[in-house]
Scaffold this motif. Sequence first.
Motif, short mmCIF file in Angstrom:
data_model
loop_
_atom_site.label_atom_id
_atom_site.label_comp_id
_atom_site.label_asym_id
_atom_site.label_seq_id
_atom_site.Cartn_x
_atom_site.Cartn_y
_atom_site.Cartn_z
N VAL A 70 1.22 -1.64 -0.07
CA VAL A 70 -0.12 0.43 -0.11
C VAL A 70 1.01 1.28 0.03
O VAL A 70 1.64 1.16 1.01
N TYR A 71 0.30 2.31 -0.84
CA TYR A 71 1.09 3.48 -0.69
C TYR A 71 0.21 4.14 -1.17
O TYR A 71 -0.84 4.48 -1.79
N ALA A 72 0.58 5.71 -0.10
CA ALA A 72 -0.47 6.51 0.12
C ALA A 72 0.02 7.79 0.12
O ALA A 72 0.65 8.14 0.72
N VAL B 99 2.11 4.34 6.00
CA VAL B 99 1.06 3.04 5.88
C VAL B 99 1.67 2.72 7.83
O VAL B 99 3.14 2.26 7.58
N VAL C 253 -1.88 -2.40 7.65
CA VAL C 253 -2.61 -2.78 6.84
C VAL C 253 -3.94 -3.91 6.30
O VAL C 253 -2.79 -4.97 7.30
N PHE D 289 -6.54 0.44 5.45
CA PHE D 289 -5.15 0.80 5.43
C PHE D 289 -5.83 1.76 7.69
O PHE D 289 -6.34 2.71 6.98
N VAL E 38 -2.90 5.83 8.33
CA VAL E 38 -1.95 6.46 8.21
C VAL E 38 -1.16 7.10 9.47
O VAL E 38 -2.91 7.61 10.04
N TRP F 271 -4.31 6.34 -3.10
CA TRP F 271 -3.05 5.24 -2.78
C TRP F 271 -3.35 4.20 -3.66
O TRP F 271 -4.20 3.93 -4.73
N THR G 145 5.00 0.16 2.32
CA THR G 145 5.09 -1.37 3.42
C THR G 145 4.69 -2.38 2.43
O THR G 145 3.82 -2.55 1.05
#
Length: 245
Positions: A35-37, A54, A57, A62, A64, A83, A236
């Motif tokens: 996961v990337y946000a 993050v 998850v 998820f 943050v 995300w 992450t």
Amino acid sequence: MTNRESQQFYSYSTKSSIKAKIGYRMCLSSVPSYVYATVKATESSLPHTFNVTVLDVKESYFEVELKRTDISEGWNMFVTVDWFFYIGNAVVYGNNVIWITDLFNSKSMNYTTAKTDCKDKGGKLVEIVDKPMYDVVYNYVRSNFVFGTKGAASFYLGSTYDPEADNVTQSNGEPGYNGNWNPGKWPVNDSGRQNLAVRVAFDLSLTNNGMRNVKPTNLRRSAIQICCMEIPAVITEIGIPNKLL
């Protein structure tokens, strides 16, 4: 499975950082592997900037931590969260998540169909930048694709090869990896062979493997699609078996 989402919501904090849970807005069969946000002020004229970490998850959301970076103060406004997540067995190199779209089956395809398939899945054909990346991607295929009765499989690259200049160029104009050519015939000095494919042999003792320059219409009979998606380097990782990093 890859997915990109964007969501706006009202956010308030008296401090320079808060924790928040973001729902995926879709039902998932398993916890995302990556996961990337990012977060920004919905009103683009506002000076607020944020770092996003993050923290956890889950299958439905998820968590943050948002930290304001322009000044050490709170905020009271709408924010936009963007995300990206991936579910599956992938490998990360630099700022690329790289994955095989089908771990069990190869098929006849050419460069054009492979490129279209990756685009339809939200990514693009992988581009190899140097020898370490070549080794990572090659070994990822050997370790994860189920060859079955087939001793080798091929995959296309997004980079191009110029036979006259003998150089490889990535789609962004930067030099690509120009090495590990399939011994003997390749690279072929033919102006029509500007696309690149890599043949992966399951048996390490075989020498008939490596990079080949091919025509875009040439069919590879035992081909697999390897796609990648560029993301910022902060990411992450959650529980990917056999991952190569």
